[in-house]
Design an enzyme around this catalytic site. Structure first.
Site, PDB file in Angstrom:
ATOM      1  N   SER A 280      -6.335   3.421   4.286  1.00  0.00           N
ATOM      2  CA  SER A 280      -5.658   2.589   3.290  1.00  0.00           C
ATOM      3  C   SER A 280      -6.652   1.775   2.472  1.00  0.00           C
ATOM      4  CB  SER A 280      -4.631   1.658   3.947  1.00  0.00           C
ATOM      5  OG  SER A 280      -3.719   1.165   2.989  1.00  0.00           O
TER       6      SER A 280
ATOM      7  N   LYS B 129       0.020   3.710  -2.676  1.00  0.00           N
ATOM      8  CA  LYS B 129      -0.992   4.765  -2.583  1.00  0.00           C
ATOM      9  C   LYS B 129      -0.382   6.160  -2.432  1.00  0.00           C
ATOM     10  CE  LYS B 129      -4.576   1.666  -0.836  1.00  0.00           C
ATOM     11  NZ  LYS B 129      -4.181   0.467  -0.101  1.00  0.00           N
TER      12      LYS B 129
ATOM     13  N   SER C 154       0.797  -1.234   0.000  1.00  0.00           N
ATOM     14  CA  SER C 154       0.000   0.000   0.000  1.00  0.00           C
ATOM     15  C   SER C 154       0.825   1.278   0.000  1.00  0.00           C
ATOM     16  CB  SER C 154      -0.958   0.015   1.196  1.00  0.00           C
ATOM     17  OG  SER C 154      -2.057  -0.824   0.953  1.00  0.00           O
TER      18      SER C 154
END
Length: 411
Positions: free
Chosen positions: A143, A81, A78
């Site tokens: 997230s 991101k 993640s």
């Protein structure tokens, strides 16, 4: 020494009283206690922290202060991101999309990143309308994979097209070892980045989009009646920490992009492939503390102020002011400032015309013979040619001042 400092105020009061009683006599001041002069200790090596790869970067200069395998390509989970956040922020800044846009949650976003998956989610409802600003909070704080996919589809029409945007922006930022295939970081072949590239990206996000970056300091966010906490443990540990993003999959391990600001100094720490959530937080904090403790940033020169005024030939003026377009900052180990050396490389003969902003030479800053900064030295103002007779006179003078005659120099 501490005891003496604490008793000084009471000694002063006693002396004042005595002086009043005995004809205003002034008592002698206590002699200062000599302090030993201790040489400053050398800067130790960086801490040995948990992680397959890590980078400590100074925000002000972009210098990498310490690193372990910074260019090894790894799955980012993640941490991806952060790139998604940058692209969305850039497209908002370019007027392509807007913070108040209502984004439809597609079946793809709902099915691939929603509550029915194993990954982190913002629990977005199928076909619901969600303000773009809330999707950003869902992606950065919670997230949410569904939020990341929805943002990608709204920005570029599809997640695949958005991945192309991600790679285009990455190339523009100088992220030479990254390739993105999706917006969420969900494991997929040929999706990778490096600790150095994420540090470059993090610095750009903080600098270019400070308002959007501020979302990463928010500790929790509620959507669809479900409140989730930011997974960055450092936000609770240290008030100087204000970002950036966590990541975790079985293959990637525990990853963290972190940043903290103390006074005017800011550090960025990227940890990839740590063994646990606590380990990644400990590693990032140790690296940033090391940077704050043992490094310092200095401004060497101001932007748009002359650093050199060399002779100008065949111009309306006889000199040309040269300088840099941005403040020159360097970050060095504590105690190394006096070792810095700066030199200006400029051609021996400068012949008009020059335009303002045109590179004329190079400013080089070194430490112990190693390059620290190489920056363009530019003309700070236009330097047009002189009239016919001025140019003719300088042509004659150049004949005598040059080591070689003009005809010889052309050979």
């Amino acid at each position: 020494m501490n005891l003496l400092r604490r008793t000084l105020p009471s000694l002063a009061v006693a002396a004042l009283v005595i002086g009043t009683a005995v004809a205003q006599q002034t008592p002698p001041k206590p002699s200062p206690v000599p302090r030993p002069v201790v040489a400053e200790a050398p800067v130790p090596p960086p801490p040995d922290v948990d992680g397959k790869s890590w980078v400590l970067m100074d925000y002000a200069t972009g210098q990498v202060l310490a690193a372990k395998d910074p260019d090894v390509r790894l799955e980012p989970a993640s941490i991806t991101k952060v790139m998604t956040d940058y692209v969305v922020s850039a497209e908002i800044a370019n007027g392509k999309i807007h913070m108040n846009d209502q984004v439809t949650i597609s079946e793809n976003a709902w099915r691939s990143g929603g509550a029915g998956t194993d990954g982190s989610t913002s629990f977005l409802k199928l076909n619901s309308q969600v303000p773009l600003k809330d999707l950003l909070s869902g992606m950065i704080i919670q997230s949410g994979n569904d939020a990341a996919i929805a943002l990608a589809e709204h920005t570029a029409g599809s997640e695949g097209a958005f991945a192309n945007l991600m790679n285009a922006y990455a190339k523009q930022l100088g992220m030479v070892n990254s390739n993105f295939q999706n917006a969420s970081g969900y494991p997929i072949a040929n999706h990778y980045t490096t600790a150095r590239d994420i540090a470059i990206l993090s610095r750009a996000l903080i600098h270019d989009f400070p308002e959007d970056y501020a979302i990463s300091a928010v500790k929790d966010f509620e959507w669809n009646g479900i409140k989730q906490h930011n997974r960055n443990l450092l936000l609770w540990r240290d008030p100087s920490v204000d970002g950036i993003k966590t990541g975790h999959t079985a293959a990637a391990g525990f990853c963290l992009a972190a940043s903290a600001k103390q006074g005017e100094a800011r550090m960025i720490a990227i940890v990839m492939g740590a063994s646990s959530e606590k380990a990644r937080a400990d590693a990032a904090m140790s690296l940033m503390n090391y940077g704050f403790r043992f490094y310092e940033t200095h401004k060497l020169y101001d932007a748009n102020k002359p650093l050199a005024t060399p002779r100008l030939w065949k111009g309306k003026q006889n000199q040309i002011p040269l300088g840099v377009t941005e403040n020159v900052l360097v970050t060095v180990k504590r105690g190394d400032y006096e070792k810095l050396k700066a030199t200006v490389d400029v051609p021996a003969t400068l012949v008009a015309p020059f335009t303002k902003g045109q590179q004329v030479g190079t400013l080089r800053v070194t430490l112990d013979g190693q390059p620290v900064q190489n920056l363009p030295l530019v003309a700070l103002e236009d330097a047009p040619q002189a009239g016919f007779f001025g140019r003719l006179w300088d042509s004659i003078m150049l004949w005598f001042h040059s080591d070689k005659k003009p005809d010889e120099e052309k050979k």
